[in-house]
Design an enzyme around this catalytic site. Structure first.
Site, short mmCIF file in Angstrom:
data_model
loop_
_atom_site.label_atom_id
_atom_site.label_comp_id
_atom_site.label_asym_id
_atom_site.label_seq_id
_atom_site.Cartn_x
_atom_site.Cartn_y
_atom_site.Cartn_z
N LYS A 22 161.35 87.50 25.95
CA LYS A 22 160.23 87.49 26.89
C LYS A 22 158.96 87.79 26.11
CE LYS A 22 158.30 89.71 30.97
NZ LYS A 22 158.56 90.55 32.13
N LYS A 28 161.42 83.12 28.18
CA LYS A 28 160.32 83.18 29.16
C LYS A 28 159.01 83.42 28.45
CE LYS A 28 158.56 86.07 32.79
NZ LYS A 28 158.58 87.37 33.39
C1 PBG Z 1 157.97 92.04 35.42
C2 PBG Z 1 157.90 90.56 35.41
C3 PBG Z 1 156.81 89.72 35.10
C4 PBG Z 1 157.24 88.42 35.35
C5 PBG Z 1 158.57 88.49 35.75
N1 PBG Z 1 158.96 89.81 35.76
C6 PBG Z 1 155.42 90.04 34.73
C7 PBG Z 1 155.11 90.71 33.46
O1 PBG Z 1 155.97 90.96 32.62
O2 PBG Z 1 153.93 91.06 33.33
C8 PBG Z 1 156.39 87.18 35.23
C9 PBG Z 1 156.81 86.02 36.07
C10 PBG Z 1 155.81 84.94 36.23
O3 PBG Z 1 154.71 84.93 35.64
O4 PBG Z 1 156.11 84.02 37.00
N2 PBG Z 1 157.98 92.67 34.20
#
Ligand code: PBG
Length: 329
Positions: free
Chosen positions: A199, A252
């Site tokens: 991520k 992601k």
């Molecule tokens: C929580 C989380 C996030 C997303 C999914 N889980 C945001 C982040 O990490 O700031 C992003 C999902 C999206 O942008 O569609 N940590």
């Protein structure tokens, strides 16, 4: 030397002549069966609050969630990924692991109104902490190990409420192992973990943070989410999560990271998920609304490319649209 005879013997266009022929040799399919729809759950009743930067998406109260999941199921979308907006936030994100927290209630609601829908939950603290970071903060730093206990507690509370799968998105080191041990100890050895393994600290999460009201109140997430410049490190993250017990690994965002979806698919043999994130959705929607692109054609092409890159599952805000579009075709 080529394996294939050259022109004029070889004419790739022969197999492109009709739609039936094209279908016969098509390498990748996009099916609603592989899609997961994210949903945002908020306190109150009768709440269906539009999210400005994500047209077609809403913050939903539990009663509206019940309506929504019946529709989702009727469209053939097999799974939802739940995010919660708690009524109160505090420094340790206690709303994330409260027995009667917003997500725990949402899980029960989905279970009741769409019993065969796969209920997935995002395991993270950022929506629940007053500072908006994904872990415990001390002197302006996000602490890793003290956060693990809270994440594990959160995952167990989701399983207790009836979640089919938990998906940790916090990027703390060791969280998959901590969650696996806690689930097993609590009697949930059968609940799988879909790890947000690679991520990245991405600007593509902007609209989501509006939707989930989870923007960090100071600094940014680069101290725990990955540097977008790093590919080998992504493979290492995936490797670690698999060793700790992940059942599905995720890359992601998706579109700017198709190379990594491919590399993870080639190297590992677990199902690979890709998160087609909020910013990717917002760009297509915005250009579509301006009439600059054909939204439907672009969305289907992009999702197909994510599948071609090697994703088995795709988390996408287009899931309901795709269900309708594929039905019309
Ligand atoms: C929580 C989380 C996030 C997303 C999914 N889980 C945001 C982040 O990490 O700031 C992003 C999902 C999206 O942008 O569609 N940590």
């Amino acid at each position: 030397m080529s394996l294939y005879p050259a022109f004029p013997t070889s004419r790739p266009r022969r197999l492109r002549r009709t739609e039936a022929l094209r279908q016969l040799v098509r390498e990748t399919t996009l099916s609603v069966a592989d899609l997961i729809l994210p949903l945002f759950v908020a306190p109150g009743r009768g709440v269906r609050e539009p999210i400005a930067s994500m047209p077609g998406h809403y913050q939903l109260s539990l009663d509206e969630l019940a309506r929504e999941v019946r529709e989702v199921r009727a469209l053939g979308v097999p799974a939802v990924l739940l995010f919660g907006l708690p009524p109160h936030k505090d420094p340790v994100g206690s709303g994330a692991y409260a027995r009667d927290g917003i997500i725990q209630e949402a899980i029960r609601t989905v279970r009741e109104h769409a019993p065969d829908l796969v209920v997935m939950t995002d395991v993270c603290l950022c929506e629940y902490t007053s500072h908006g970071h994904c872990g415990v903060v001390e002197n302006g730093r996000v602490l890793n190990d003290p956060t693990l206990e809270l994440l594990a507690q959160t995952a167990v509370s989701h399983a207790e409420a009836g979640a089919d799968l938990v998906a940790p998105s916090d990027m703390m080191d060791g969280r998959v192992g901590a969650i696996r041990r806690a689930l097993d100890a609590a009697g949930y050895a059968e609940v799988p973990i879909m790890a947000y393994s690679a991520k990245f600290a991405s600007a593509f999460y902007g609209p989501f943070r509006e939707a989930a009201e989870s923007a960090p109140q100071f600094g940014d997430r680069r101290g725990y989410q990955m540097d977008p410049a790093n590919g080998r490190e992504a493979l290492r993250e995936v490797e670690l999560d698999i060793a700790e017990g992940a059942d599905i690994v995720m890359v992601k965002p998706a579109l700017a990271y198709l190379d990594l979806i491919w590399r993870v698919r080639e190297r590992f043999h677990l199902p690979v998920a890709a998160y087609n994130v909020s910013g990717e959705y917002a760009m297509v929607k915005a250009a579509g609304q301006l009439g600059w692109i054909d939204e439907r054609a672009i969305a289907l092409e992009l999702l197909t490319s994510i599948r071609r890159a090697g994703a088995d599952l795709i988390i996408t805000y287009f899931a309901k649209d795709v269900a309708r579009w594929l039905e019309e075709r």
